[in-house]
Design a protein around this motif. Structure first.
Motif, PDB file in Angstrom:
ATOM      1  N   GLY A  85       0.825  -1.461  -0.026  1.00  0.00           N
ATOM      2  CA  GLY A  85      -0.007   0.038  -0.129  1.00  0.00           C
ATOM      3  C   GLY A  85       0.941   1.297   0.090  1.00  0.00           C
ATOM      4  N   THR A  86       1.972   1.365   0.799  1.00  0.00           N
ATOM      5  CA  THR A  86       2.796   2.446   0.841  1.00  0.00           C
ATOM      6  C   THR A  86       3.366   2.570  -0.467  1.00  0.00           C
ATOM      7  N   ALA A  87       3.773   1.551  -1.272  1.00  0.00           N
ATOM      8  CA  ALA A  87       4.405   1.746  -2.641  1.00  0.00           C
ATOM      9  C   ALA A  87       3.209   2.370  -3.531  1.00  0.00           C
ATOM     10  N   VAL A  88       2.379   1.791  -3.399  1.00  0.00           N
ATOM     11  CA  VAL A  88       1.096   2.140  -4.442  1.00  0.00           C
ATOM     12  C   VAL A  88       0.835   3.700  -4.129  1.00  0.00           C
ATOM     13  N   ALA A 181       5.909   3.958  10.035  1.00  0.00           N
ATOM     14  CA  ALA A 181       7.257   3.721  10.141  1.00  0.00           C
ATOM     15  C   ALA A 181       7.702   3.774   8.432  1.00  0.00           C
ATOM     16  N   SER A 182       6.985   2.976   7.662  1.00  0.00           N
ATOM     17  CA  SER A 182       7.252   3.050   6.343  1.00  0.00           C
ATOM     18  C   SER A 182       6.835   4.437   5.766  1.00  0.00           C
ATOM     19  N   TYR A 183       5.970   5.245   6.155  1.00  0.00           N
ATOM     20  CA  TYR A 183       5.691   6.551   5.499  1.00  0.00           C
ATOM     21  C   TYR A 183       7.167   7.370   5.700  1.00  0.00           C
ATOM     22  N   LEU A 184       7.661   7.047   7.212  1.00  0.00           N
ATOM     23  CA  LEU A 184       8.838   8.153   7.618  1.00  0.00           C
ATOM     24  C   LEU A 184      10.067   7.551   6.703  1.00  0.00           C
ATOM     25  N   GLY A 187      10.057   8.844   3.182  1.00  0.00           N
ATOM     26  CA  GLY A 187      10.184  10.344   3.132  1.00  0.00           C
ATOM     27  C   GLY A 187       8.757  11.040   2.768  1.00  0.00           C
ATOM     28  N   VAL A 188       7.666  10.433   2.969  1.00  0.00           N
ATOM     29  CA  VAL A 188       6.328  10.663   3.000  1.00  0.00           C
ATOM     30  C   VAL A 188       5.918  11.923   3.797  1.00  0.00           C
ATOM     31  N   VAL A 189       6.687  11.655   4.902  1.00  0.00           N
ATOM     32  CA  VAL A 189       6.232  12.709   6.050  1.00  0.00           C
ATOM     33  C   VAL A 189       7.198  13.597   6.022  1.00  0.00           C
TER      34      VAL A 189
END
Length: 248
Positions: A85-88, A181-184, A187-189
């Protein structure tokens, strides 16, 4: 107070109460407020953050020991799903996703609500639980919707409301931690999102505690109706926010 900040606070407060009451749905409810004015990718970060903060509040205010035999397949599947989901997320067409998912909820949940006796699913076992956990993890990576499909699945399984609440609470806590953690890591955050996080966290605190107090007095039937009603309303809000933009 700027309209943008007010909408952020009101959305967080309402979603916090609903999450405290139902054990999930922060992302669905908050997105119905925020999707009108906030960039979908920023809203995804805020929903994951707010959902995680609400689950942490619940873990301290009403801790529920996990039933590992029941929880583990969901978590294993979810751990696979969150990175997907994070990659998409950066490539997602948000309006199409919201329209599809909202339509599914609007159709399925009322049918389940009016059914006199919900069909109790007994087949599939841990493999099916893991598949549902994977789907929940993907939705968590897309925007913090970790609890929606597992909650529907547990309802169809006919789980006791306290067992269901404990499973969803612990699943959400694990998946949202991984999603954040995946967002961090991705670099999404960004620094631009931090002031908005600072508004969301205190806005949801007291409503989450109030919702958890109301939950204690609910019967199993009332709890089921609340869960399905929340999902239906959230789906309708997602449709209302996405369809005008798609038609335009």
């Amino acid at each position: 107070m700027p309209e943008h900040a007010l909408l952020l606070i009101v959305g967080a407060a309402v979603a916090g109460f609903v999450q405290g009451l139902s054990g999930f749905a922060f992302g669905m409810v908050s997105m119905s407020f925020w999707a009108w004015t906030i960039d979908p990718r920023v809203a995804a970060v805020l929903t994951v953050f707010g959902s995680l903060a609400g689950q942490i509040v619940a873990a301290f205010s009403a801790p529920r020991a996990p039933r590992w035999a029941l929880l583990l397949p969901f978590v294993v599947g979810g751990l696979v799903g969150v990175p997907i989901g994070t990659a998409v997320l950066p490539h997602l067409e948000p309006e199409r996703f919201k329209a599809f998912f909202g339509a599914m909820l609007v159709v399925c949940c009322p049918l389940m609500m009016v059914a006199q006796d919900l069909p109790r699913l007994t087949r599939g076992g841990r493999v099916a639980d893991g598949a549902v956990g994977l789907a929940g993890g993907v939705l968590g990576g897309l925007g913090g919707f970790t609890g929606v499909l597992p909650t529907l699945w547990c309802t169809l399984r006919g789980l006791d409301k306290d067992v269901q609440r404990g499973l969803i609470q612990n699943f959400n806590l694990a998946m949202l931690s991984v999603a954040m953690a995946s967002y961090l890591a991705a670099g999404v955050v960004t620094s631009a999102v931090l002031p908005q996080m600072a508004l969301v966290a205190p806005a949801l605190l007291i409503p989450s505690l109030l919702g958890a107090r109301v939950y204690i007095g609910l019967s199993p039937l009332a709890f089921r109706r609340v869960v399905l009603g929340v999902l239906t309303a959230s789906g309708a809000a997602m449709l209302a926010s996405s369809l005008p933009r798609l038609l335009a």
